[in-house]
Write an enzyme that holds these catalytic residues in place. Structure first.
Site, PDB file in Angstrom:
ATOM      1  N   GLU A   3       0.808  -1.224   0.000  1.00  0.00           N
ATOM      2  CA  GLU A   3       0.000   0.000   0.000  1.00  0.00           C
ATOM      3  C   GLU A   3       0.842   1.276   0.000  1.00  0.00           C
ATOM      4  O   GLU A   3       0.807   2.058   0.968  1.00  0.00           O
ATOM      5  CB  GLU A   3      -0.981   0.002   1.186  1.00  0.00           C
ATOM      6  CG  GLU A   3      -1.998  -1.112   1.096  1.00  0.00           C
ATOM      7  CD  GLU A   3      -3.212  -0.930   2.011  1.00  0.00           C
ATOM      8  OE1 GLU A   3      -3.248   0.044   2.787  1.00  0.00           O
ATOM      9  OE2 GLU A   3      -4.133  -1.759   1.932  1.00  0.00           O
ATOM     10  N   GLU A  22      -4.897  -8.808   0.661  1.00  0.00           N
ATOM     11  CA  GLU A  22      -5.566  -8.478   1.922  1.00  0.00           C
ATOM     12  C   GLU A  22      -7.043  -8.245   1.672  1.00  0.00           C
ATOM     13  O   GLU A  22      -7.414  -7.569   0.700  1.00  0.00           O
ATOM     14  CB  GLU A  22      -5.010  -7.189   2.560  1.00  0.00           C
ATOM     15  CG  GLU A  22      -3.677  -7.331   3.211  1.00  0.00           C
ATOM     16  CD  GLU A  22      -3.233  -6.047   3.903  1.00  0.00           C
ATOM     17  OE1 GLU A  22      -4.091  -5.281   4.392  1.00  0.00           O
ATOM     18  OE2 GLU A  22      -2.016  -5.818   3.940  1.00  0.00           O
TER      19      GLU A  22
HETATM   20  C1  NOJ Z   1      -4.117  -2.495   5.079  1.00  0.00           C
HETATM   21  C2  NOJ Z   1      -2.764  -2.564   5.692  1.00  0.00           C
HETATM   22  O1  NOJ Z   1      -1.864  -3.113   4.773  1.00  0.00           O
HETATM   23  C3  NOJ Z   1      -2.726  -3.344   7.001  1.00  0.00           C
HETATM   24  O2  NOJ Z   1      -1.502  -3.110   7.602  1.00  0.00           O
HETATM   25  C4  NOJ Z   1      -3.887  -2.912   7.876  1.00  0.00           C
HETATM   26  O3  NOJ Z   1      -3.836  -3.509   9.134  1.00  0.00           O
HETATM   27  C5  NOJ Z   1      -5.177  -3.237   7.166  1.00  0.00           C
HETATM   28  N1  NOJ Z   1      -5.233  -2.466   5.958  1.00  0.00           N
HETATM   29  C6  NOJ Z   1      -6.435  -2.919   7.984  1.00  0.00           C
HETATM   30  O4  NOJ Z   1      -6.515  -1.547   8.184  1.00  0.00           O
END
Ligand code: NOJ
Length: 452
Positions: free
Chosen positions: A163, A355
């Site tokens: 991200e 994710e």
């Molecule tokens: C994306 C992130 O990569 C991760 O670190 C985070 O915990 C999750 N979103 C949930 O917010």
């Protein structure tokens, strides 16, 4: 409803969020350690000092992965754990930890998916200008080379960055995330260009050292959900999803067009034309390395709406009292389905979901179990959406649930629980939630028992 035979079922974590041992065995501080030390930024002053103590409990954690039947595990390496100053000296104890973890994963038959950078930037490099420093991409390439040499024999797939939109936008423009900067747009564009160059150089470094590996990166894919399922509304939402319109570089195309197509998007170049960083000859070639898959993270999506002037916006208003996660995030599997379709049109690569998941109000019940029906239902809906896309020809090769454990959720500290596994932070006791047992069955049946 079954998934392709070689579909990879997995779960994700990140170093800072689970490891703890923040100041142990020679690890250097990261910008998130320092940010937490301020005490006033993260919920109730929580830190990553202990987290899930995964640094010491990794074997127990690998056993739990095996119990769930995970086929892949996406984790990240803490850069300052293996290079305390971010460059130069290497910390052998840090490398040893990942060596043990990788061996343990391989012994358990779990494919390691390794993210090089999930936001815990070495503080020592930050003090030398961080991503604003034009040397930053060489620092990152050296770090990537080290990991490729040490771990390339066991890592199944690499992701350079997690991200980038978030650690640049929230960390360097909004000041909300570490390192808490509020840069100008001109400066922000420099950091983004250096991150993109870092990605390209890291891919080169890994590719030249590992002959048989897969490489990608894991941006968030911010999709805008269509107002309706009409072809016209879907097209409008799609166009907006791929346009450059945000003030924090949170867009998809500013990051993905250079990586997948070798150029910045036209609308963004026009928008920032007076403040663009110098783009040297050869830069776009470095950034545009061949990749093996398109990975992305996605949770909730905003809803499309036309502004009063007819401009597209992400300000669509959803119904009163609609279901939302504990974080207040909307549940938008239909946008997830569209994302998969749009991505497969945008780029001709297999797609890996790195994710997806939700935070929920989970606790250990009187019966000793952790009942999280909302998470099961949410995952079910996103997996249905995934299956629908697959059945229409979209080449999705795997799905990683966020997260394997409850963990340090950045500004929310430990107050938001995203895990399949409940963690009692006082005792470090792990308990498989109902969703973990449900996911175990999903994996064992290759999705066969999901309701179509
Ligand atoms: C994306 C992130 O990569 C991760 O670190 C985070 O915990 C999750 N979103 C949930 O917010």
């Amino acid at each position: 409803m079954t998934f392709p035979d070689d579909f990879m079922w997995g779960a994700s974590t990140a170093a800072f969020q689970i490891e703890g041992a923040a100041y142990e065995d020679g690890k250097g501080p990261s910008v998130w350690d320092v940010f937490c030390e301020r005490g006033d930024r993260v919920f109730e002053g929580h830190t990553g000092n202990i987290a899930c103590d995964h640094y010491h409990r990794w074997q127990e954690d690998v056993n739990l992965m095996k119990e769930i039947g995970l086929q892949s595990y996406r984790f990240s390496v803490s850069w300052p754990r293996v290079m305390p100053d971010g460059k130069g000296a290497v910390n052998q104890a840090g490398l040893d930890f990942y060596d043990r973890l990788l061996d343990g994963l391989c012994d358990a038959g779990v494919k390691p998916l390794c993210t090089l950078f999930h936001w815990d930037y070495p503080q020592a490099l930050f003090q030398q200008g961080g991503w604003l420093n034009d040397e930053s991409s060489n620092w990152f390439a050296d770090y990537a080379a080290l990991l490729a040499e040490k771990f390339g024999d066991r890592v199944h797939a690499w992701m350079t960055f997690n991200e980038p939109q978030l650690f640049i936008g929230s960390g360097h423009k909004a000041g909300a995330f570490a390192p808490g900067l509020r840069l100008s747009m001109r400066e922000l564009l420099v950091t983004a260009h250096n991150v993109l160059l870092s990605h390209g150089k890291a891919v080169q470094a890994i590719r030249s050292r590992c002959s048989d590996t897969q490489i990608g990166w894991a941006p968030v894919f911010h999709a805008i959900q269509p107002e309706s399922e009409s072809a016209e509304d879907i097209q409008k939402a799609r166009d907006f999803t791929f346009s450059t319109w945000r003030d924090d570089l949170g867009d998809n195309s500013w990051w993905c067009d250079p990586v997948y197509h070798g150029h910045y998007p036209e609308d963004g170049l026009k928008r920032w034309e007076n403040i663009l960083p110098p783009i040297k000859d050869g830069d776009m070639e470095i950034i545009h390395q061949p990749l093996d898959f398109f990975a992305f993270n996605q949770y909730a999506s905003a809803l499309y709406a036309d502004s009063a002037h007819g401009e597209p916006t992400d300000r669509g208003v959803r119904g009163v009292g609609r279901p939302r996660t504990a974080f207040g995030w909307d549940i938008t599997p239909q946008a997830f389905y569209h994302s998969l379709k749009w991505i497969s049109d945008y780029c001709d690569l297999p797609i890996l979901v790195t994710e997806n998941g939700c935070s929920n109000v989970d606790w250990v019940s009187l019966d000793g179990a952790v009942h999280d029906p909302q998470r099961i239902d949410l995952l079910h809906r996103y997996l249905q959406a995934t299956h629908e896309a697959i059945s229409e020809g979209v080449p999705v090769i795997g799905y990683c649930q966020w997260s394997l454990f409850d963990n340090f959720e950045w500004l929310a500290g430990y107050s938001q629980r995203f895990g399949l596994i409940h963690v009692d932070y006082e005792t470090q006791k792990r308990t498989l939630k109902d969703s973990a047992l449900w996911y175990k069955n999903v994996i064992a049946t290759n999705g066969g028992e999901l309701i179509p």
